[in-house]
Design a protein around this motif. Structure first.
Motif, PDB file in Angstrom:
ATOM      1  N   VAL A 110       2.953  -2.168  -6.440  1.00  7.77           N
ATOM      2  CA  VAL A 110       2.002  -1.202  -6.991  1.00  7.77           C
ATOM      3  C   VAL A 110       0.563  -1.668  -6.774  1.00  7.77           C
ATOM      4  O   VAL A 110      -0.263  -0.938  -6.220  1.00  7.77           O
ATOM      5  CB  VAL A 110       2.275  -0.941  -8.495  1.00  7.77           C
ATOM      6  N   VAL A 111       0.239  -2.881  -7.202  1.00  9.76           N
ATOM      7  CA  VAL A 111      -1.146  -3.354  -7.137  1.00  9.76           C
ATOM      8  C   VAL A 111      -1.597  -3.570  -5.692  1.00  9.76           C
ATOM      9  O   VAL A 111      -2.641  -3.051  -5.285  1.00  9.76           O
ATOM     10  CB  VAL A 111      -1.337  -4.624  -7.988  1.00  9.76           C
ATOM     11  N   ARG A 112      -0.847  -4.334  -4.909  1.00 11.34           N
ATOM     12  CA  ARG A 112      -1.285  -4.608  -3.527  1.00 11.34           C
ATOM     13  C   ARG A 112      -1.469  -3.328  -2.722  1.00 11.34           C
ATOM     14  O   ARG A 112      -2.514  -3.155  -2.100  1.00 11.34           O
ATOM     15  CB  ARG A 112      -0.325  -5.565  -2.841  1.00 11.34           C
ATOM     16  N   PRO A 113      -0.496  -2.411  -2.709  1.00 11.75           N
ATOM     17  CA  PRO A 113      -0.725  -1.178  -1.948  1.00 11.75           C
ATOM     18  C   PRO A 113      -1.800  -0.284  -2.558  1.00 11.75           C
ATOM     19  O   PRO A 113      -2.487   0.446  -1.854  1.00 11.75           O
ATOM     20  CB  PRO A 113       0.623  -0.461  -1.963  1.00 11.75           C
ATOM     21  N   GLY A 114      -1.959  -0.333  -3.873  1.00 15.12           N
ATOM     22  CA  GLY A 114      -2.928   0.522  -4.548  1.00 15.12           C
ATOM     23  C   GLY A 114      -4.366   0.080  -4.369  1.00 15.12           C
ATOM     24  O   GLY A 114      -5.295   0.884  -4.511  1.00 15.12           O
ATOM     25  N   TYR A 115      -4.560  -1.193  -4.074  1.00 11.08           N
ATOM     26  CA  TYR A 115      -5.894  -1.764  -3.883  1.00 11.08           C
ATOM     27  C   TYR A 115      -5.852  -2.626  -2.617  1.00 11.08           C
ATOM     28  O   TYR A 115      -5.917  -3.855  -2.695  1.00 11.08           O
ATOM     29  CB  TYR A 115      -6.295  -2.627  -5.076  1.00 11.08           C
ATOM     30  N   PRO A 116      -5.724  -2.022  -1.439  1.00 17.75           N
ATOM     31  CA  PRO A 116      -5.506  -2.799  -0.220  1.00 17.75           C
ATOM     32  C   PRO A 116      -6.637  -3.757   0.137  1.00 17.75           C
ATOM     33  O   PRO A 116      -6.400  -4.753   0.827  1.00 17.75           O
ATOM     34  CB  PRO A 116      -5.323  -1.734   0.864  1.00 17.75           C
ATOM     35  N   ASP A 117      -7.842  -3.501  -0.364  1.00 21.37           N
ATOM     36  CA  ASP A 117      -8.955  -4.393  -0.062  1.00 21.37           C
ATOM     37  C   ASP A 117      -9.125  -5.504  -1.109  1.00 21.37           C
ATOM     38  O   ASP A 117      -9.938  -6.410  -0.924  1.00 21.37           O
ATOM     39  CB  ASP A 117     -10.254  -3.603   0.062  1.00 21.37           C
ATOM     40  N   ALA A 118      -8.377  -5.459  -2.195  1.00 19.60           N
ATOM     41  CA  ALA A 118      -8.503  -6.481  -3.246  1.00 19.60           C
ATOM     42  C   ALA A 118      -7.844  -7.782  -2.793  1.00 19.60           C
ATOM     43  O   ALA A 118      -6.788  -7.766  -2.164  1.00 19.60           O
ATOM     44  CB  ALA A 118      -7.864  -5.997  -4.534  1.00 19.60           C
TER      45      ALA A 118
END
Length: 173
Positions: A110-118
């Motif tokens: 969820v987090v990695r795909p949702g915030y690809p630049d993070a």
């Protein structure tokens, strides 16, 4: 999360194992609406999730870009990080490894795909919450600065800023 989840959220936040550490954002349905309704309506960029196990709701997670919340951005030097909060509301799952697995899947799917630049995830549990700190440690989070986080009632909670470099998130914990 939807408004239909509010009764569960209220119940979970009232559980002693949660209430000790989680601010009382939802003491009742009206409180849940006031606190979580703006995000559900798109007026707050926080994304909220309900976790299910065997088809039943058992906990919640939320994620947000730290910099989207100026009051949090002032507390950490990581405004581009993704902040996460989580709780396992079902007491039968506490201490079973469920929380570690839940958070691992959440960060990966969820987090990695949702915030690809993070590049980093950030969590700040209470410094006395050994169980939460241990979950984060198992996942590779590194403890950093301790700081006082203001509460709505005027008090403060001393929390530990923990970061995870998201590219270091692997399949083991």
């Amino acid at each position: 999360m939807t408004r239909a989840d509010f009764p569960d959220v209220v119940r979970w936040q009232a559980q002693p194992h949660v209430a000790r550490w989680w601010s009382h954002d939802a003491p009742d349905l009206a409180g849940a609406e006031a606190h979580y309704g703006p995000a559900l309506d798109g007026d707050d960029p926080t994304r909220m999730w309900v976790v299910e196990a065997d088809g039943r709701p058992v906990g919640m997670l939320q994620d947000y870009r730290i910099g989207d919340h100026p009051e949090y951005a002032l507390l950490t030097a990581r405004p581009d990080a993704v902040g996460i909060d989580y709780l396992v509301g079902d007491v039968d799952l506490v201490g079973t490894g469920f929380g570690t697995a839940m958070l691992h899947v959440f960060l990966r799917d969820v987090v990695r795909p949702g915030y690809p630049d993070a590049t980093e995830a950030f969590a700040a549990p209470d410094h006395r919450n050994a169980a939460s700190l241990r979950v984060l440690e198992k996942l590779g989070f590194v403890q950093g600065l301790w700081f006082d986080e203001p509460r709505e009632d005027g008090g403060v909670d001393t929390v530990v800023g923990c970061t995870l470099v998201l590219t270091r998130l692997d399949g083991s914990y």
